[in-house]
Design an enzyme around this catalytic site. Structure first.
Site, PDB file in Angstrom:
ATOM      1  N   ILE A  36       0.827  -1.213   0.000  1.00 46.75           N
ATOM      2  CA  ILE A  36       0.000   0.000   0.000  1.00 46.75           C
ATOM      3  C   ILE A  36       0.857   1.258   0.000  1.00 46.75           C
ATOM      4  CG2 ILE A  36      -2.256  -0.707   0.924  1.00 46.75           C
ATOM      5  CD1 ILE A  36      -1.158   0.041   3.705  1.00 46.75           C
ATOM      6  N   TYR A 143      -4.684 -11.606  16.339  1.00 48.42           N
ATOM      7  CA  TYR A 143      -3.812 -12.085  15.261  1.00 48.42           C
ATOM      8  C   TYR A 143      -3.892 -13.609  15.150  1.00 48.42           C
ATOM      9  CZ  TYR A 143       0.709 -12.959  12.928  1.00 48.42           C
ATOM     10  OH  TYR A 143       1.705 -13.380  12.093  1.00 48.42           O
TER      11      TYR A 143
HETATM   12  N1  SER Z   1       6.285 -12.756  14.881  1.00 51.69           N
HETATM   13  C1  SER Z   1       4.865 -12.608  14.944  1.00 51.69           C
HETATM   14  C2  SER Z   1       4.460 -11.695  16.025  1.00 51.69           C
HETATM   15  O1  SER Z   1       5.191 -11.561  16.979  1.00 51.69           O
HETATM   16  C3  SER Z   1       4.214 -13.947  15.174  1.00 51.69           C
HETATM   17  O2  SER Z   1       3.935 -14.535  13.965  1.00 51.69           O
HETATM   18  O3  SER Z   1       3.418 -11.148  15.957  1.00 51.69           O
END
Ligand code: SER
Length: 317
Positions: A36, A143
């Protein structure tokens, strides 16, 4: 036959080095980088670059048609720490971008996808040592939830629509070329910068917080290898456990002190401690090793040596 590659999120920590590696391997003009925002000079000079928002299906589709793309690496995502601050934005970016790419493959507009997953798919109820490929997965971060859901969708699209999607659950990735953004494992990069700059580091995780990690060179090699493997070798279509090394802040400090004896660490844990505590300490990656020949090369001291060698000149004087 179409034979061009598109990288979405090419200016991030992994995307930057993946773009270089793919351009070296397949030729600069065969690899279209996109993000982006514009990339650094090297990125912009070394081959085609397009501004694309990975959540915009039409934007990706147009570039796929224009450049006759057959392979997409989707590296755009919001990482663990930032995602906790912007949950709905993270969900929207991480999931919509994946659906866009999966649907392009379902409609036979592209043939192959790489999509990264993460150790964040695991949660507090997962066995933390030598975490198996198939185990309890109850992620407790935004996440992690997005990556876990993403894995389920990848497998679903493979089984239902024959989409050739391949994925790795990356551990924390250590690298020097580009700064990472918004992850929990990022301390293991920042520590090298601060060691060279100030000879001391205040760590946002506490001593004894062991996490699985990998050097960027190994992570890139794994990515190229899984994408090159013949399809029947990729028996797992959710995502592969990938291990390399595991260490805690004290162990990385000891490794740095071998080269910079004056270096010291202190601890001020913040909200990221809870994230790290919900993740595995080490990973059982036997399936990746058996199915497509994964083997890591860098141990902690080799990583430290390479990090300090490459970052050193930046902090001279
Ligand atoms: N390295 C990433 C994080 O700390 C984990 O996939 O969010």
């Amino acid at each position: 036959m179409k034979s061009r590659i598109l990288i979405l999120g090419a200016c991030g920590q992994i995307g930057t080095e993946l773009t270089t590696a793919l351009r070296q391997k397949y030729g600069n003009h065969k690899v279209i980088a996109s993000d982006i925002r514009e990339g650094d000079e090297e990125m912009m000079k070394s081959g085609p670059f397009e501004i694309i928002d990975a959540t915009n299906y039409e934007a990706i589709e147009n570039i796929v048609i224009q450049y006759e793309i057959n392979e997409v690496y989707l590296m755009a995502a919001m990482l663990s720490a930032t995602a906790e601050k912007f949950p709905s934005k993270a969900w929207q970016l991480n999931m919509n971008s994946l659906f866009n790419v999966l649907n392009l493959a379902k409609e036979k507009k592209i043939e192959k996808i790489f999509w990264p997953s993460s150790i964040a798919v695991f949660g507090p109820t997962t066995p933390r040592v030598n975490t198996p490929q198939h185990t309890i997965m109850e992620p407790s971060t935004v996440y992690g939830i997005s990556k876990q859901a993403g894995e389920r969708w990848c497998e679903y699209y493979f089984k239902k629509y024959g989409v050739d999607v391949r994925s790795i659950r990356y551990p924390g990735i250590i690298s020097w070329q580009t700064l990472p953004g918004g992850g929990t494992t990022d301390y293991a990069i920042d520590i090298y910068h601060k060691a060279l700059k100030h000879h001391k580091y205040i760590c946002f995780l506490k001593a004894g917080t062991t996490l699985p990690m990998i050097y960027m060179d190994d992570a890139i090699r794994a990515t190229l290898d899984i994408m090159e493997a013949s399809p029947e070798k990729i028996e797992i279509r959710s995502s592969y456990n990938l291990g390399a090394i595991s260490f805690d802040p004290e162990e990385i400090t000891a490794s740095i002190k071998k080269q910079l004896p004056e270096f010291s660490i202190s601890y001020e844990p913040d909200f990221r401690q809870a994230i790290a505590d919900s993740w595995p300490q080490s990973i059982d990656d036997q399936d990746a090793r058996d199915h497509w020949g994964w083997l890591h090369q860098y141990d902690l001291d080799a990583i430290t040596e390479d990090m300090l060698k490459n970052l050193g000149p930046k902090y001279k004087n």
